[in-house]
Write a protein that holds these residues in place. Sequence first.
Motif, short mmCIF file in Angstrom:
data_model
loop_
_atom_site.label_atom_id
_atom_site.label_comp_id
_atom_site.label_asym_id
_atom_site.label_seq_id
_atom_site.Cartn_x
_atom_site.Cartn_y
_atom_site.Cartn_z
N ASP A 78 0.88 -1.16 0.00
CA ASP A 78 0.00 0.00 0.00
C ASP A 78 0.92 1.21 0.00
O ASP A 78 1.66 1.43 0.96
CB ASP A 78 -0.89 0.05 1.24
N TRP A 79 0.89 1.98 -1.07
CA TRP A 79 1.77 3.13 -1.22
C TRP A 79 0.98 4.42 -0.99
O TRP A 79 -0.15 4.54 -1.42
CB TRP A 79 2.38 3.17 -2.61
N MET A 80 1.63 5.37 -0.32
CA MET A 80 1.06 6.70 -0.13
C MET A 80 2.04 7.69 -0.74
O MET A 80 3.19 7.78 -0.30
CB MET A 80 0.88 7.00 1.36
N PRO A 81 1.64 8.41 -1.78
CA PRO A 81 2.57 9.35 -2.41
C PRO A 81 3.01 10.44 -1.44
O PRO A 81 2.21 10.92 -0.64
CB PRO A 81 1.77 9.93 -3.58
N ALA A 82 4.28 10.79 -1.53
CA ALA A 82 4.84 11.81 -0.63
C ALA A 82 4.62 13.21 -1.18
O ALA A 82 4.36 14.14 -0.40
CB ALA A 82 6.33 11.55 -0.42
N ASP A 83 4.75 13.38 -2.49
CA ASP A 83 4.70 14.73 -3.03
C ASP A 83 3.77 14.88 -4.23
O ASP A 83 3.90 15.79 -5.02
CB ASP A 83 6.11 15.19 -3.41
N ARG A 84 2.84 13.96 -4.37
CA ARG A 84 1.84 14.01 -5.43
C ARG A 84 0.49 13.64 -4.82
O ARG A 84 0.42 13.06 -3.75
CB ARG A 84 2.15 12.98 -6.53
N THR A 85 -0.56 13.90 -5.58
CA THR A 85 -1.87 13.41 -5.16
C THR A 85 -1.96 11.93 -5.52
O THR A 85 -1.17 11.43 -6.33
CB THR A 85 -3.02 14.16 -5.86
N ARG A 86 -2.91 11.28 -4.97
CA ARG A 86 -3.14 9.86 -5.30
C ARG A 86 -3.37 9.71 -6.80
O ARG A 86 -2.78 8.84 -7.44
CB ARG A 86 -4.36 9.35 -4.52
N ASP A 87 -4.21 10.56 -7.37
CA ASP A 87 -4.55 10.42 -8.78
C ASP A 87 -3.34 10.71 -9.67
O ASP A 87 -3.15 10.03 -10.69
CB ASP A 87 -5.72 11.33 -9.12
N GLU A 88 -2.53 11.68 -9.30
CA GLU A 88 -1.30 11.93 -10.05
C GLU A 88 -0.37 10.73 -10.00
O GLU A 88 0.25 10.35 -10.99
CB GLU A 88 -0.58 13.17 -9.51
N GLU A 89 -0.27 10.11 -8.81
CA GLU A 89 0.60 8.95 -8.65
C GLU A 89 0.08 7.76 -9.45
O GLU A 89 0.85 7.04 -10.07
CB GLU A 89 0.75 8.58 -7.17
N VAL A 90 -1.23 7.56 -9.45
CA VAL A 90 -1.81 6.47 -10.24
C VAL A 90 -1.45 6.65 -11.71
O VAL A 90 -0.99 5.71 -12.37
CB VAL A 90 -3.34 6.39 -10.04
N GLU A 91 -1.62 7.84 -12.23
CA GLU A 91 -1.29 8.10 -13.63
C GLU A 91 0.20 7.91 -13.89
O GLU A 91 0.60 7.37 -14.93
CB GLU A 91 -1.75 9.49 -14.04
N ARG A 92 1.04 8.34 -12.96
CA ARG A 92 2.49 8.20 -13.13
C ARG A 92 2.89 6.73 -13.22
O ARG A 92 3.63 6.34 -14.12
CB ARG A 92 3.23 8.86 -11.96
N VAL A 93 2.39 5.89 -12.30
CA VAL A 93 2.82 4.49 -12.31
C VAL A 93 2.19 3.72 -13.48
O VAL A 93 2.80 2.78 -13.98
CB VAL A 93 2.61 3.77 -10.95
N ILE A 94 1.03 4.13 -13.93
CA ILE A 94 0.47 3.54 -15.15
C ILE A 94 1.40 3.86 -16.32
O ILE A 94 1.69 3.00 -17.16
CB ILE A 94 -0.98 4.01 -15.39
N GLY A 95 1.90 5.08 -16.35
CA GLY A 95 2.85 5.46 -17.40
C GLY A 95 4.14 4.68 -17.35
O GLY A 95 4.83 4.54 -18.36
N LEU A 96 4.49 4.14 -16.17
CA LEU A 96 5.71 3.33 -16.02
C LEU A 96 5.49 1.86 -16.37
O LEU A 96 6.45 1.09 -16.41
CB LEU A 96 6.24 3.44 -14.59
N GLY A 97 4.22 1.46 -16.59
CA GLY A 97 3.97 0.08 -16.97
C GLY A 97 2.96 -0.66 -16.11
O GLY A 97 2.66 -1.83 -16.37
N ALA A 98 2.42 -0.02 -15.07
CA ALA A 98 1.38 -0.65 -14.27
C ALA A 98 0.05 -0.58 -15.02
O ALA A 98 -0.10 0.20 -15.97
CB ALA A 98 1.25 0.06 -12.92
N THR A 99 -0.91 -1.40 -14.58
CA THR A 99 -2.26 -1.31 -15.13
C THR A 99 -3.24 -1.17 -13.98
O THR A 99 -3.04 -1.72 -12.89
CB THR A 99 -2.62 -2.56 -15.97
N LEU A 100 -4.32 -0.42 -14.23
CA LEU A 100 -5.36 -0.26 -13.23
C LEU A 100 -6.14 -1.56 -13.14
O LEU A 100 -6.63 -2.07 -14.15
CB LEU A 100 -6.27 0.91 -13.60
#
Length: 124
Positions: free
Chosen positions: A68-90
């Motif tokens: 369970d990750w909690m972003p330090a310097d982004r919103t949850r939604d920004e972090e979700v989009e960032r990690v999807i861009g790195l290769g994760a899938t929702l």
Amino acid sequence: MILRHVTVDCADPYRLAAFWSEVTGWPVSGEDAPGDPEVLVEAPAPLPGLLFIRVPEPKAGKNRIHFDWMPADRTRDEEVERVIGLGATLHEDHRTPDGRGWATLLDPEGNEFCVERGAAERHP
């Protein structure tokens, strides 16, 4: 006792470690290379590292444990989009209209992890 590593079974340790290195910002150990049977992502002390180990069998079902990750310097939604861009899938979206909830994602080998609201979103 000290928790030294969290170990993840996988098919391609270096590829998965590289993904998690990008997600976390933690480095892959300089001792590891593509093709190695185990690869370490080095976390800052006192956190445990993430150790990826090659196993022959594929992932068979839902993880019994996950991050369970909690972003330090982004919103949850920004972090979700960032990690999807790195290769994760929702995988499952548990975000609610009032801003609460979390998103469950899959890493490149199908391991579940969640992204929760960041600290600023919890206590504006």
